[in-house]
Write a protein that holds these residues in place. Sequence first.
Motif, short mmCIF file in Angstrom:
data_model
loop_
_atom_site.label_atom_id
_atom_site.label_comp_id
_atom_site.label_asym_id
_atom_site.label_seq_id
_atom_site.Cartn_x
_atom_site.Cartn_y
_atom_site.Cartn_z
N ALA A 259 0.86 -1.20 0.00
CA ALA A 259 0.00 0.00 0.00
C ALA A 259 0.89 1.24 0.00
CB ALA A 259 -0.90 -0.02 1.22
N ASP A 260 0.98 1.89 -1.15
CA ASP A 260 1.80 3.10 -1.28
C ASP A 260 0.91 4.28 -0.90
OD1 ASP A 260 3.14 5.35 -2.15
OD2 ASP A 260 3.86 4.45 -4.01
N GLU A 261 1.16 4.82 0.31
CA GLU A 261 0.30 5.88 0.84
C GLU A 261 1.09 7.16 1.08
OE1 GLU A 261 -2.13 4.24 4.04
OE2 GLU A 261 -2.76 2.57 2.75
N VAL A 262 2.05 7.45 0.18
CA VAL A 262 2.93 8.60 0.42
C VAL A 262 2.17 9.94 0.46
CG1 VAL A 262 4.99 7.47 -0.54
CG2 VAL A 262 3.61 8.91 -2.02
N TYR A 263 1.00 9.99 -0.17
CA TYR A 263 0.24 11.27 -0.15
C TYR A 263 -0.87 11.23 0.91
CZ TYR A 263 2.86 11.86 -4.42
OH TYR A 263 3.89 11.96 -5.33
N GLU A 264 -0.65 10.45 1.97
CA GLU A 264 -1.70 10.18 2.97
C GLU A 264 -2.29 11.44 3.60
OE1 GLU A 264 0.23 7.87 6.11
OE2 GLU A 264 2.05 8.98 5.70
N TRP A 265 -1.53 12.54 3.68
CA TRP A 265 -2.05 13.74 4.35
C TRP A 265 -2.67 14.73 3.38
CZ3 TRP A 265 -2.64 12.73 9.13
CH2 TRP A 265 -1.75 11.88 9.78
N LEU A 266 -2.50 14.49 2.08
CA LEU A 266 -2.92 15.51 1.10
C LEU A 266 -4.32 15.20 0.58
CD1 LEU A 266 0.48 16.04 -0.69
CD2 LEU A 266 -0.50 17.24 1.26
N PHE A 353 0.32 18.57 8.86
CA PHE A 353 -0.38 17.55 8.07
C PHE A 353 -1.75 18.05 7.60
CE2 PHE A 353 1.88 14.27 11.04
CZ PHE A 353 3.10 14.65 10.51
N LEU A 354 -2.29 19.06 8.32
CA LEU A 354 -3.58 19.65 7.91
C LEU A 354 -3.34 20.99 7.22
CD1 LEU A 354 -5.63 18.89 11.15
CD2 LEU A 354 -5.49 17.54 9.06
N GLU A 355 -2.29 21.69 7.69
CA GLU A 355 -2.00 23.02 7.14
C GLU A 355 -1.61 22.91 5.65
OE1 GLU A 355 0.32 26.07 9.76
OE2 GLU A 355 1.71 25.21 8.31
N LEU A 356 -0.80 21.88 5.32
CA LEU A 356 -0.31 21.76 3.95
C LEU A 356 -1.47 21.55 2.95
CD1 LEU A 356 2.07 21.70 1.95
CD2 LEU A 356 2.33 19.25 2.44
N PRO A 357 -2.37 20.58 3.19
CA PRO A 357 -3.49 20.47 2.22
C PRO A 357 -4.38 21.71 2.19
CG PRO A 357 -3.77 18.94 4.08
CD PRO A 357 -2.38 19.49 4.17
N ALA A 358 -4.51 22.40 3.35
CA ALA A 358 -5.33 23.62 3.34
C ALA A 358 -4.67 24.67 2.44
CB ALA A 358 -5.49 24.15 4.76
N MET A 359 -3.33 24.67 2.42
CA MET A 359 -2.62 25.62 1.57
C MET A 359 -2.70 25.18 0.10
SD MET A 359 1.30 26.60 1.81
CE MET A 359 2.27 25.51 1.18
N LEU A 360 -2.74 23.87 -0.13
CA LEU A 360 -2.70 23.37 -1.52
C LEU A 360 -4.05 23.45 -2.23
CD1 LEU A 360 -0.35 20.24 -1.28
CD2 LEU A 360 0.17 22.53 -2.11
#
Length: 468
Positions: A259-266, A353-360
């Motif tokens: 299970a490749d979950e490298v983008y798990e937080w995005l 981990f939450l700030e980055l997707p909120a920025m993206l």
Amino acid sequence: MFKAVTSIAPAASSCCRRGVLFRSSAPLTSFYQLNTSACFSTTSQLMASTEFKGAKRLEGNYGNVWVEYIALTMKHNALNLGQGFPDFAPPDYVTKALVEAVTGPNVLLNQYTRGYGHPRLVNAIAKLFSKLHDRPVDPMTNVLVTAGAYESLFCCFQGFINPGDEVIIIEPFFDCYEPMTRAAGGTPVFVPLRPSKPGSLMTSAEWKLDPAELESKFSRKTKALVINTPNNPLGKVFTREELEMIANLCKKYNVLVFADEVYEWLLYDGHKHTRIATLPGMWDRTLTISSAGKTFSVTGWKLGWTVAPDHLMKHVSAFHQNCVYTCATPIQEAAAVGFELELGRLDSPDCYFLELPAMLQPKRDLLAAQLQEVGMLPVTPDGGYFMVADFSHLGVETGDDSDEPKDCKFVKWLIREKKFATIPTSAFYSKEHKSVAENYIRFCFIKEDSTLRRAGDILKEWKRSLKQ
Ligand code: PMP
Ligand code: GLN
């Protein structure tokens, strides 16, 4: 003079073979300048007798989309929305922690650390993954730290796949799964996600697997299935139902899951990441792979890890100990500091981990709007930091009549003519299924807004030129 020359000929010839002829030592250089013809005859005789064949397991594995397109991007000095990496700074607590690790009082942080993972880091990862997996994860036996997620993947394939084994790979797939399967002697068996409404605006959730088609790929030879969620390049976040369907087949046919979950937080728009290892009966057959590069926006640190039960981990660790053995200590220390900080604020909006997707998310929307403005049809991703877009109805004339897929020709043309780099989506599909994706190119949106706007300007200017 000539005597001296002949005496160094064997050494000179071997330099020739390695392609460093004219950057070699002074005596060699003068020898070749003075005796060019002698040099070539000696070399060609030597070449004929010493043509070493590469290992068989490399057959068909020499090329790679990154090598090809990164070289082209550099050659044309193109604006880079191709390879996935941020063009902004990582959180400063991890970079400061790295400086401290290298220059601080604990000088041993510049030396080797424990082979399976630096104790401070495996402790932090185990703490985090015990929460995420809702079960005890032992830092010493359930976590392996590797040189990026790449090495974790490689050790999984090498640790389990034998000649004759089949590996089911869900497409689009991160390209290295195929050569890694083949390098282990296995046979990749591909099953594609297909767009349910090709030729129109879609979200990544509208790319679907056909459960019957998936089941038809399982056989007695199937050893493992590879899944990447959130997916690169689509950004699809597999739903719990989809993962249950896949998990049930893996249990029915007794198959492992990588299970490749490298983008798990995005994750965007409230989408939730389901970890396949947490579904009933799946912990014992799943190896979960992740990456500090994605987690802390430090792709150049090349630090990843695998989380798995002891009975699976022992095979992967054995492979790691016999190739890389131990990863860079200061990088592991700095990642550990990062995890410790975030562990204390996991549910707070300040957590990276939450700030980055909120920025993206606004970056994703900016890119999608710009692509629509020029008439492309973006597939809005629910996760990850890539977006694919359909360009097929724009009537692009690249003047390239090779038999490459259309997206490859278009991407090359954009790099060459417009100094703008993306990645062809068909690179993430097997030969037999490239046509599913050849109307799409992939854009990376983990970039400064100014970079994304420059990309938009290039596309608008190109669109205007099409109308004239
Ligand atoms: N898996 C996927 C899906 C990826 O996109 C990447 C990108 N780098 C990797 C694995 C490899 O990660 P790393 O850089 O940590 O080796
Ligand atoms: N995962 C990144 C991407 O898909 C980087 C790939 C790589 O460097 N091999 O662009």
